[in-house]
Every structure is written in structure tokens, then in C-alpha cells.
Write a protein that holds these residues in place. Structure first.
Motif, PDB file in Angstrom:
ATOM      1  N   VAL A 156      83.639  37.996   5.424  1.00 28.94           N
ATOM      2  CA  VAL A 156      84.920  37.707   4.778  1.00 28.94           C
ATOM      3  C   VAL A 156      84.726  37.765   3.268  1.00 28.94           C
ATOM      4  CG1 VAL A 156      86.677  35.938   4.388  1.00 28.94           C
ATOM      5  CG2 VAL A 156      85.714  36.251   6.679  1.00 28.94           C
ATOM      6  N   PHE A 157      85.561  38.545   2.601  1.00 30.58           N
ATOM      7  CA  PHE A 157      85.550  38.594   1.136  1.00 30.58           C
ATOM      8  C   PHE A 157      86.952  39.013   0.700  1.00 30.58           C
ATOM      9  CE2 PHE A 157      84.553  40.131  -3.133  1.00 30.58           C
ATOM     10  CZ  PHE A 157      83.742  39.106  -3.589  1.00 30.58           C
ATOM     11  N   LEU A 158      87.794  38.019   0.406  1.00 27.30           N
ATOM     12  CA  LEU A 158      89.212  38.254   0.172  1.00 27.30           C
ATOM     13  C   LEU A 158      89.489  38.532  -1.299  1.00 27.30           C
ATOM     14  CD1 LEU A 158      90.526  35.344   2.428  1.00 27.30           C
ATOM     15  CD2 LEU A 158      90.180  37.744   3.060  1.00 27.30           C
ATOM     16  N   ARG A 159      90.005  39.726  -1.585  1.00 25.67           N
ATOM     17  CA  ARG A 159      90.258  40.132  -2.965  1.00 25.67           C
ATOM     18  C   ARG A 159      91.734  40.222  -3.318  1.00 25.67           C
ATOM     19  NH1 ARG A 159      86.007  44.354  -1.029  1.00 25.67           N
ATOM     20  NH2 ARG A 159      87.376  43.858   0.710  1.00 25.67           N
ATOM     21  N   ASN A 160      92.588  40.258  -2.318  1.00 27.75           N
ATOM     22  CA  ASN A 160      94.023  40.428  -2.571  1.00 27.75           C
ATOM     23  C   ASN A 160      94.821  39.975  -1.351  1.00 27.75           C
ATOM     24  OD1 ASN A 160      93.906  42.700  -0.702  1.00 27.75           O
ATOM     25  ND2 ASN A 160      93.007  43.854  -2.392  1.00 27.75           N
ATOM     26  N   PHE A 161      96.135  40.008  -1.476  1.00 27.64           N
ATOM     27  CA  PHE A 161      96.993  39.594  -0.376  1.00 27.64           C
ATOM     28  C   PHE A 161      96.734  40.425   0.874  1.00 27.64           C
ATOM     29  CE2 PHE A 161     100.811  37.575  -2.831  1.00 27.64           C
ATOM     30  CZ  PHE A 161      99.947  36.643  -3.378  1.00 27.64           C
ATOM     31  N   SER A 162      96.528  41.705   0.692  1.00 27.28           N
ATOM     32  CA  SER A 162      96.346  42.595   1.853  1.00 27.28           C
ATOM     33  C   SER A 162      95.159  42.167   2.700  1.00 27.28           C
ATOM     34  CB  SER A 162      96.158  44.036   1.379  1.00 27.28           C
ATOM     35  OG  SER A 162      97.317  44.517   0.745  1.00 27.28           O
ATOM     36  N   ASP A 163      94.073  41.742   2.048  1.00 27.11           N
ATOM     37  CA  ASP A 163      92.893  41.291   2.789  1.00 27.11           C
ATOM     38  C   ASP A 163      93.223  40.076   3.655  1.00 27.11           C
ATOM     39  OD1 ASP A 163      91.318  43.274   1.699  1.00 27.11           O
ATOM     40  OD2 ASP A 163      90.387  41.988   0.199  1.00 27.11           O
ATOM     41  N   ILE A 164      94.018  39.162   3.112  1.00 30.85           N
ATOM     42  CA  ILE A 164      94.372  37.946   3.847  1.00 30.85           C
ATOM     43  C   ILE A 164      95.229  38.291   5.063  1.00 30.85           C
ATOM     44  CG2 ILE A 164      95.620  35.747   3.690  1.00 30.85           C
ATOM     45  CD1 ILE A 164      94.803  35.734   0.676  1.00 30.85           C
ATOM     46  N   TYR A 165      96.185  39.180   4.880  1.00 30.92           N
ATOM     47  CA  TYR A 165      97.052  39.570   5.996  1.00 30.92           C
ATOM     48  C   TYR A 165      96.258  40.345   7.054  1.00 30.92           C
ATOM     49  CZ  TYR A 165     101.360  37.994   3.741  1.00 30.92           C
ATOM     50  OH  TYR A 165     102.360  37.207   3.196  1.00 30.92           O
ATOM     51  N   GLU A 166      95.363  41.198   6.604  1.00 31.42           N
ATOM     52  CA  GLU A 166      94.558  41.984   7.540  1.00 31.42           C
ATOM     53  C   GLU A 166      93.644  41.082   8.370  1.00 31.42           C
ATOM     54  OE1 GLU A 166      93.728  45.278   9.623  1.00 31.42           O
ATOM     55  OE2 GLU A 166      95.213  45.111   8.018  1.00 31.42           O
ATOM     56  N   GLN A 167      93.163  40.017   7.763  1.00 27.59           N
ATOM     57  CA  GLN A 167      92.319  39.083   8.511  1.00 27.59           C
ATOM     58  C   GLN A 167      93.084  38.497   9.701  1.00 27.59           C
ATOM     59  OE1 GLN A 167      91.120  34.738   7.461  1.00 27.59           O
ATOM     60  NE2 GLN A 167      89.578  36.045   6.478  1.00 27.59           N
TER      61      GLN A 167
END
Length: 360
Positions: A156-167
Motif C-alpha cells: 500500500v502506498f497511497l499518493r492520490n484519491f485514485s489510489d484510495i478508490y482503487e484499493q
């Protein structure tokens, strides 16, 4: 005579063998199912860009990063968690974890020994997937887990909103709850829209400039970060966008006091800091250098003061943006009832009320 008997016996054996073989072939063709089915698998791509082959549905997932565990709770995977890592500030969080996960207290806890994952404790959790915070395919914990336990590791390495939604999509897929995952995303999008429908109409020259203050005080949110996305969504402008320094594109640039004074932000927004409050920045003896900054002069120093509720790297991201928006654009969100929004969101996403975590 003996030779004739011998021939008859041999023929009998041959006939029996043919019949048996025929029966076996017929049965195999009819069932086409082995006695033990092979484990189904799916592939997912983690935040590091690493493609993983994961048992499907995964039933024994260990979370060594609590933000991601929150996501698993949201998408209905509480029963699929077999191990839990260290919890930061547990006094703010464990009542919630117990409310949404009846097995929380009994679940295997996996800590760190000498700066490395406790592989012995991890093995007791018998994972089919391990989730940890990592930006590097070959970080020491990933390598140790893969080489010792032969278990896939989701970084897990969240850089933006898209990463959070994709998770959310990934974890829902991993445990076979895609429909539930989409329901959570729909709630997140609807909540976020209540903010962005308003802030998108604010003229650029009317948006306040915001200095984001991490725990190290001079460290801030760079332009390539999920926190920058939050500031923008809340109707602010990240003040480092006006800084003439290329490190502003880093995730966590560090400024000097002189640079902050020159940027003169309208708002200072603090991440939760147990050792520092907005009042300290505005009146503390150690922060006299901040007194001439507009944010301090106008009393516009705010804090995300709840490390559980305000965790923006979970499904609660839209609630954090909502809180920030109400602070930095109070006239635009005067009628917004945060407590009402919190409760409705928790009921929809987690099936409990907020505060108190009573079952909905």
C-alpha cells in the motif's frame, strides 16, 4: 490340462482388467472433478505496480497497515482478517474495530521485532495474503515474507484519491464482495460531491491559500500527494504551489521559516499532533516567528484532531475533505451539519452509528 487351465485363468484376468479399465474411464469422464479442487486465484496490481496472484476468495488476510484494514471492514471483509499489525493511537480506534469486527480481540496480533515484521507471529496467522505499507517491491519486509512464508504481499502506498478508490475495488475483489465494494464507493462519491459541487464554483482568486503542517511542523504536503488533492477538493489552494522551489512536487517537501513567511498562507491546517495544538502556533512562546503570518493573525489555524475519524487514507476520506472545507470556507458550508453527515456515512459504510458505534 494344466496348460489349458493356465490359459483360461489368464484370459479371465485380461477380461476383468478390461472391464475395470472401462468402468474407470467412464466414471472419470462423467464426473470430471478431482477429489480435491485446485484453489482458484485472481490477479491484482498493488500500489507499487506489482502484479500479485492471490487465492480467491482470500479468507486469511493479515493487515500490517491499519488504514487498509479499515477499507477491508468497509467492503465486508471482517471475517477474512486473520492477523492485525500494530495500531497507532489505539485508544481512539479499538472501540470501533470491536464494533465492526467481533473477532478483533481474538485475532492474531503481528508486531515488529528489531525493526522487522515478526515472522513467527505472522506464521501463526496462516495468511494467504499480507498487506503492508511499502513503496518498494523489494523492501526487507516484503522479501522476508515472500521468501520465508511464500505468501503474496500487497504493498500500500497511497499518493492520490485514485489510489484510495482503487484499493476499495481491489479488496472487494479479493474477498469476492465486488457488489459491496461498489456500494461503498457510491457512498464515498455522493459524500464527496456534497463538497465539490460547492467548491468547484468558488473563483480561484477567492480560494484561501493553505499551508499543511505535518508533525515535523516545517514538513508540508507537496503537489503530488493525496493531501494536496484534499486541499483542492475542499476549495483551497496549496500554498506551496506558489513556492519557487522544485521540491514542491515531492510528496513531503520541507520548508524554512523564511519560506513560510514569504508564502504567507491564509490558513494553516495541522495533521493530528499530540504535542502541538493550533493555540500553540498562535500564542506559544516557541512560535513567535509565526505571528505575522495571515493565518495566525486572523486565527485561522485548524487541526484534524481525531486520528481515527480524520484518517484520510480510508473510506472516510470524503468526511475529512468535508471537515476541511467547512473550516477553510465557513461561509460556503455554514449549514453543513458535520455530526449528521458522520452518522449517515458510518451507517451506510460500516453499519454502525457515529459516535458510539451502536449497530444500525
Amino acid at each position: 490340462m494344466k496348460s489349458k487351465l493356465m490359459i483360461v485363468a489368464i484370459l479371465a484376468i485380461v477380461v476383468i482388467s478390461i472391464i475395470a479399465a472401462g468402468c474407470t474411464t467412464t466414471n472419470t469422464g462423467a464426473t470430471a472433478t478431482p477429489t480435491t479442487q485446485a484453489q482458484k486465484t485472481i490477479t491484482v496490481i498493488d500500489d507499487r505496480g506489482k502484479t500479485l496472484t492471490v487465492p480467491y476468495p482470500a479468507k486469511r488476510v493479515v493487515f500490517l497497515v491499519e488504514n487498509a484494514m479499515n477499507t477491508m471492514y468497509a467492503v465486508g471483509g471482517a471475517d477474512d482478517i486473520s492477523g492485525i499489525g500494530d495500531i497507532w493511537m489505539p485508544q481512539y480506534k479499538e472501540d470501533f474495530f470491536r464494533a465492526v469486527d467481533s473477532n478483533y480481540n481474538a485475532t492474531q496480533k503481528v508486531g515488529y521485532v528489531n525493526g522487522a515484521v515478526d515472522l513467527e507471529a505472522l506464521a501463526k496467522a496462516n495468511p494467504d495474503l499480507v498487506v503492508l505499507w511499502s513503496a518498494d517491491w523489494d523492501d526487507k519486509d516484503t522479501k522476508a515474507i515472500e521468501e520465508t512464508l511464500h505468501v503474496p504481499v500487497y504493498g500500500v502506498f497511497l499518493r492520490n484519491f485514485s489510489d484510495i478508490y482503487e484499493q476499495h475495488r481491489d479488496f472487494a475483489k479479493i474477498v469476492g464482495n465486488e457488489k459491496r465494494g461498489q456500494e461503498v464507493l457510491d457512498t464515498m462519491n455522493a459524500t464527496m460531491k456534497k463538497v465539490t459541487d460547492v467548491t468547484s464554483a468558488i473563483p480561484e482568486n477567492e480560494k484561501p491559500t493553505v499551508y499543511w503542517m505535518w508533525g515535523d511542523v516545517y514538513g508540508t504536503a507537496g503537489l503530488h500527494s493525496s493531501t494536496n488533492d484534499m486541499i483542492n477538493a475542499a476549495g483551497g489552494v496549496n500554498v506551496v504551489s506558489k513556492w519557487n522551489n522544485d521540491t514542491k512536487y515531492d510528496e513531503h517537501p520541507v520548508l524554512t521559516m523564511e519560506a513560510i513567511q514569504a508564502l504567507n498562507p491564509d490558513v494553516i491546517y495541522m495533521w493530528y499532533n499530540p504535542n502541538l495544538d493550533p493555540k500553540d502556533i498562535m500564542t506559544g512562546e516557541d512560535y513567535k516567528a509565526w505571528r505575522n503570518i495571515n493565518a495566525v493573525k486572523n486565527g485561522r489555524v485548524y487541526e484534524l484532531d481525531n486520528p481515527f475519524l480524520d484518517d484520510s487514507m480510508t473510506s472516510r476520506l470524503p468526511l475529512v475533505v468535508m471537515k476541511i472545507a467547512k473550516n477553510i470556507n465557513p461561509d460556503k458550508f455554514a449549514s453543513l451539519d458535520l455530526n449528521k453527515e458522520y452518522d449517515a456515512f458510518f451507517v451506510s459504510v460500516y453499519g454502525v452509528h457515529y459516535p458510539g458505534y451502536a449497530k444500525a
